[in-house]
Design an enzyme around this catalytic site. Structure first.
Site, mmCIF file in Angstrom:
data_model
loop_
_atom_site.group_PDB
_atom_site.id
_atom_site.type_symbol
_atom_site.label_atom_id
_atom_site.label_comp_id
_atom_site.label_asym_id
_atom_site.label_seq_id
_atom_site.Cartn_x
_atom_site.Cartn_y
_atom_site.Cartn_z
ATOM 1 N N HIS A 197 1.013 -1.447 0.398
ATOM 2 C CA HIS A 197 -0.304 0.032 0.108
ATOM 3 C C HIS A 197 1.223 1.421 0.205
ATOM 4 O O HIS A 197 1.924 1.297 0.610
ATOM 5 C CB HIS A 197 -0.536 0.119 1.153
ATOM 6 C CG HIS A 197 -1.993 -1.006 0.946
ATOM 7 N ND1 HIS A 197 -2.476 -2.189 2.043
ATOM 8 C CD2 HIS A 197 -2.822 -1.614 -0.287
ATOM 9 C CE1 HIS A 197 -3.183 -2.608 1.748
ATOM 10 N NE2 HIS A 197 -3.756 -2.294 0.254
ATOM 11 N N GLU A 251 2.130 3.791 2.969
ATOM 12 C CA GLU A 251 2.566 3.347 4.405
ATOM 13 C C GLU A 251 4.185 3.139 4.187
ATOM 14 O O GLU A 251 4.720 1.848 4.056
ATOM 15 C CB GLU A 251 2.017 1.948 4.718
ATOM 16 C CG GLU A 251 0.736 1.735 5.228
ATOM 17 C CD GLU A 251 -0.448 0.212 4.863
ATOM 18 O OE1 GLU A 251 -0.031 -1.166 4.686
ATOM 19 O OE2 GLU A 251 -1.459 0.423 4.583
ATOM 20 N N ARG A 285 -2.588 4.874 -2.306
ATOM 21 C CA ARG A 285 -2.232 3.160 -1.539
ATOM 22 C C ARG A 285 -2.806 2.759 -2.620
ATOM 23 O O ARG A 285 -2.047 1.512 -2.424
ATOM 24 C CB ARG A 285 -4.086 3.076 -0.352
ATOM 25 C CG ARG A 285 -4.798 2.046 -0.552
ATOM 26 C CD ARG A 285 -5.848 1.882 0.195
ATOM 27 N NE ARG A 285 -6.125 0.464 0.296
ATOM 28 C CZ ARG A 285 -6.331 -0.949 1.560
ATOM 29 N NH1 ARG A 285 -5.788 0.489 2.533
ATOM 30 N NH2 ARG A 285 -6.487 -1.777 1.762
ATOM 31 N N HIS A 295 2.802 -3.831 7.007
ATOM 32 C CA HIS A 295 1.810 -2.529 6.447
ATOM 33 C C HIS A 295 2.218 -1.825 7.507
ATOM 34 O O HIS A 295 3.194 -1.916 8.812
ATOM 35 C CB HIS A 295 0.183 -3.325 6.155
ATOM 36 C CG HIS A 295 0.355 -4.008 5.550
ATOM 37 N ND1 HIS A 295 -0.423 -3.997 4.433
ATOM 38 C CD2 HIS A 295 1.002 -5.610 5.077
ATOM 39 C CE1 HIS A 295 -1.305 -4.947 3.479
ATOM 40 N NE2 HIS A 295 -0.050 -5.692 3.953
ATOM 41 N N GLU A 339 1.656 -4.829 11.090
ATOM 42 C CA GLU A 339 1.199 -3.952 11.281
ATOM 43 C C GLU A 339 2.019 -3.053 11.777
ATOM 44 O O GLU A 339 1.960 -3.131 13.233
ATOM 45 C CB GLU A 339 -0.362 -3.896 11.610
ATOM 46 C CG GLU A 339 -1.747 -4.156 10.350
ATOM 47 C CD GLU A 339 -1.809 -3.531 8.934
ATOM 48 O OE1 GLU A 339 -1.397 -2.412 9.382
ATOM 49 O OE2 GLU A 339 -2.418 -4.474 8.157
#
Length: 417
Positions: A176, A179, A234, A304, A378
Site C-alpha cells: 500500500h 504506508e 493507496r 503494512h 501492521e
C-alpha cells in the site's frame, strides 16, 4: 497584455499540482452499538470519508473504534452529526497537510550516503539496491522479477549464500503506497543483515543456513505517486476499464477467496480487487516468483502500517487455520520479543477477527499455496500519526521489528522441514 495559454498546457499545469490536504481532519470514533455503526455507514454514503481503520465502510461494526479522514468542507457537518447522536469521538489530526510536512523531522545525513533514518523516494531506493549489491557481492544479489504498469522495475534483493536449495523467507514491503514506514523497514532489514553478518551471532547463523528474498517496494508506481502527487494514495496506478478511477488494491488482487466480498467490486473504492485475480503486473510478478521458489520458501512476511499488530491467516473466513496453535505461539513470542526494546505493545491473531475480514490478500494466498508460516506486521503507530509516522520514529520502529523478524526466522530454521 494578457497571455492566453493553450488548453492542453493549462491541463498539464493543473494535473501536475500535487494534492493538498489543508485543514483536513482525521477523526477517531468509538462506536457503542449497531445504531452508531449504521450512522457512520449512512454518513459514508453522503460524504467523502476516507477510511483509515478499518479500510472501508462495510467493515464498520458495533463496539469498534474507527479512524477516517474528512475534508475541511465536510468536517463541520460530520462533527455536528456525531455530536447530535451523542457519539464519542476525538480529532487525531487537526490539519493533515501540516502533519504531512512535519513527517520529515530528521535532518539530512551525509550527502551521498543512504539514510536509514529518513524516508527515501523510489530513485534513492533503486540507487541503494545497486549499492548493496556492489558493497556485499557475496551476500546480496538483485533479481528483477518483473515490471509495473508504468514500466518501473520490481526488484527483489536476495540475501544469503548462493545456494538456492536452502530454506528461505520471502518478505515484502510497501504493497500500500501511503504506508511509508514499511519500505523503510525492508531497507533497514537488508542493511542490518549485510552489516551484522559475522558480527551478530543470530544473524550470522541465519544467513549461514538460509536465504531471504526481500521486495523493498511492492507497489512502486503507487509509492512514486504518493511522493509526487498524493501522499494519501493507496492503490497501484493501473487504468480501470469503463471507469475514470485509477488503481487496484494489490492486497485484494490475490487468488484467495478473491470474489467473496461484493464491496471490493467498485473501481473507485480504495479496496478495489481488480478485474480478476492476479490481473495486476505487480501481483503476477510476485506470485510467479514465489511459485517458482516454492520448494525453498518456508515463510512469507508482509509489512503494512498502522495499528501495531502481528496477523496470520485467515482474512476471508473466521475458520482457524489447521496450524493455528503454532502460528499463535510464534506471533505471541514474536510480539513479546518486539516489546523488549521500547515496550511497544502489539496484539496478534488471525486477520479476520484481529483487524477486519479481507479477501484476496497476499497472506492468505501464500498460506493456501502451502507456505504454512505467513505473517503480516501492521507497524507503528496506534493512531497519533497513523500513516504519517515521523522520521524520528523510523529507527526505533525498525529496531524493534527486526527483533521479531529474527525470532520468526530462527523458529522457521528450527521447526520447518
Amino acid at each position: 497584455m494578457r497571455f492566453i495559454l493553450p488548453v492542453g498546457l493549462i491541463a498539464t499545469t493543473l494535473a501536475i499540482a500535487p494534492v493538498r490536504f489543508d485543514r483536513e481532519k482525521v477523526l477517531r470514533v468509538k462506536l457503542q452499538d449497531e445504531k452508531q455503526a449504521n450512522i457512520i455507514k449512512d454518513l459514508a454514503q453522503t460524504n467523502q470519508l476516507d477510511f483509515w481503520y478499518p479500510d472501508a465502510a462495510h467493515h464498520v461494526a458495533a463496539n469498534m473504534t474507527i479512524d477516517f479522514r474528512v475534508s475541511e468542507k465536510e468536517s463541520q457537518s460530520i462533527q455536528s452529526s456525531l455530536d447530535q447522536n451523542k457519539m464519542h469521538y476525538e480529532i487525531l489530526i487537526h490539519d493533515l497537510q501540516e502533519e504531512i510536512e512535519k513527517q520529515f523531522d530528521v535532518k539530512e545525513g551525509i550527502s551521498g550516503r543512504h539514510s536509514y533514518a529518513k524516508y527515501n523516494n523510489w530513485d534513492k531506493i533503486v540507487a541503494w539496491t545497486e549499492k548493496m549489491v556492489h558493497k556485499h557481492p557475496e551476500m546480496v544479489s538483485r533479481i528483477k522479477i518483473g515490471t509495473t504498469v508504468e514500466d518501473n522495475p520490481l526488484y527483489v534483493l536476495k540475501i544469503g549464500k548462493r545456494d538456492e536449495r536452502r530454506k528461505a523467507i520471502f518478505m515484502d514491503c510497501g504493497i500500500h503506497a501511503r504506508e511509508w514506514i514499511s519500505p523503510a523497514f525492508c531497507q533497514w532489514f537488508v542493511y542490518q543483515a549485510a552489516k551484522t553478518y559475522g558480527k551478530n551471532k543470530i544473524m550470522t547463523k541465519l544467513l549461514d543456513r538460509m536465504n531471504f528474498y526481500v521486495l523493498p517496494v511492492f507497489n512502486v508506481d503507487g509509492y512514486i505517486w504518493s511522493w509526487t502527487q498524493n501522499r494519501m494514495w493507496r492503490k497501484n496506478r493501473s487504468k480501470n476499464q469503463n471507469s475514470n478511477c485509477i488503481g487496484t488494491d494489490l492486497n485484494r488482487n490475490f487468488n484467495a477467496s478473491w470474489n467473496s466480498f461484493p464491496n471490493t467490486k467498485d473501481p473507485c473504492a480504495e479496496t478495489y480487487r481488480g478485474p480478476e485475480p492476479e490481473s495486476e503486473k505487480e501481483t503476477k510478478a510476485v506470485t510467479d516468483f514465489i511459485r517458482s521458489h516454492l520448494k525453498s520458501i518456508k515463510a512469507y512476511i508482509t509489512f503494512h502500517s498502522y495499528s501495531q499488530m502481528l496477523l496470520f491467516p485467515y482474512g476471508y473466513t473466521s475458520k482457524l487455520p489447521p496450524n493455528y496453535k503454532d502460528l499463535a505461539k510464534v506471533a505471541k513470542i514474536g510480539t513479546d520479543v518486539l516489546s523488549t526494546r521500547y515496550e511497544t505493545r502489539y496484539i496478534y491473531g488471525p486477520i479476520a477477527s484481529t483487524i477486519y475480514p479481507t479477501s484476496g490478500s497476499s497472506l492468505d494466498w501464500a498460506y493456501n499455496l502451502g507456505i504454512k508460516h505467513t505473517f503480516a506486521f501492521e507497524l507503528r503507530d496506534k493512531g497519533k500519526f497513523c500513516f504519517l509516522l515521523p522520521e524520528s520514529q523510523i529507527k526505533p520502529t525498525c529496531k524493534e521489528t527486526l527483533l521479531a523478524v529474527k525470532f520468526i526466522a530462527k523458529y522457521i530454521l528450527k521447526h520447518t522441514s
